[in-house]
Design a protein around this motif. Structure first.
Motif, PDB file in Angstrom:
ATOM      1  N   HIS A 228      -6.973 -24.880  34.990  1.00 24.96           N
ATOM      2  CA  HIS A 228      -5.753 -25.564  34.579  1.00 24.96           C
ATOM      3  C   HIS A 228      -4.859 -24.598  33.823  1.00 24.96           C
ATOM      4  O   HIS A 228      -5.313 -23.578  33.295  1.00 24.96           O
ATOM      5  N   ASP A 229      -3.598 -24.935  33.763  1.00 24.00           N
ATOM      6  CA  ASP A 229      -2.606 -24.112  33.080  1.00 24.00           C
ATOM      7  C   ASP A 229      -2.435 -24.589  31.639  1.00 24.00           C
ATOM      8  O   ASP A 229      -2.387 -25.799  31.379  1.00 24.00           O
ATOM      9  N   THR A 232       0.511 -26.941  31.056  1.00 25.66           N
ATOM     10  CA  THR A 232       0.301 -28.319  31.512  1.00 25.66           C
ATOM     11  C   THR A 232      -0.486 -29.115  30.480  1.00 25.66           C
ATOM     12  O   THR A 232      -0.170 -30.270  30.176  1.00 25.66           O
TER      13      THR A 232
END
Length: 248
Positions: A228-229, A232
């Motif tokens: 995941h970023d 985000t």
């Protein structure tokens, strides 16, 4: 004559101090704060050990300057991030922009972020004036949460920050100034009741804790390989916090 001689001396002194700080920051980037070594810095600058102490009388004095600079740059980045928004931009949008500005600065120079928000340096005690530097980063968040409508989930935090405002006139004055109150006046005398000040302070403190948690983990590499970023994740946390405070 004395004045003309002082000018070049002062410039040389500032140039040398800047060079010392640049080398120290490189050492921090390479090995953390423990890697800052005055003897190595002196050698690279071309000074003797005793001569270096004319510019910074200790490693702690050098670290304090680096910390002040980092806080000042972070405060500028956070404020600038919301600077393009219209004055009537919704509070939720302002918090998003402020959080993004903080993350953007930290991701671009993680060693400086970890210098001010990472593991404390053993044996180092920050001077009192660095508190004001840290407050400059949080001040825009106080303004963004001013007038928020906190829900039940964050009411216990609001109760505690309201008590803090009530007990500490200095903190109350800082909250009032940061939310548009009169300079130097406590929240109550600046037209701000204690609970309103407590709400703004609770929002800023919780925003700081969310930011430090998400951004600190990201810049220290804890999210690597997790799929995941960091941006985000932070956005999700900011939206959750905005919901908890009823921000439009």
């Amino acid at each position: 004559m004395a004045g003309s001689q002082q000018g070049p001396r002062a410039r040389y002194r500032e140039q040398t101090r800047a060079e010392i700080k640049d080398i120290a920051l490189r050492q921090v980037a390479e090995g953390g704060t423990a890697a800052v070594a005055l003897t190595r810095i002196a050698k690279e600058v071309g000074l003797s050990g005793p001569a270096l102490y004319r510019y910074f009388d200790s490693r702690d004095a050098l670290l304090s300057d680096l910390i002040r600079d980092a806080y000042a740059d972070l405060a500028t980045a956070v404020t600038a991030a919301a600077g393009d928004l219209p004055s009537d931009a919704p509070a939720r949008e302002r918090v998003r922009a402020l959080a993004a500005g903080c993350r953007g600065w930290a991701v671009a120079q993680p060693h400086r972020y970890l210098l001010i928000q990472g593991t404390p340096v053993p044996g180092y005690s920050a001077p009192p004036d660095t508190l004001e530097s840290a407050r400059a980063v949080l001040a825009p968040f106080l303004g963004a949460f001013h007038g928020a409508r906190p829900g039940p989930a964050v009411r216990p935090v609001v109760a505690q920050t309201t008590a803090w405002v009530r007990a500490d006139p200095e903190v109350a004055g800082w909250v009032a100034r940061s939310t548009g109150g009169a300079d130097g006046e406590p929240a109550t005398s600046a037209g701000m009741d204690e609970e309103a000040a407590g709400v703004a302070l609770a929002g800023a403190v919780l925003a700081w804790s969310h930011l430090h948690g998400a951004v600190g983990l990201e810049v220290s590499g804890q999210f690597d390989g997790m799929g995941h970023d960091g941006g985000t994740l932070l956005t999700a946390q900011v939206e959750s916090l905005a919901d908890a405070f009823g921000l439009d």
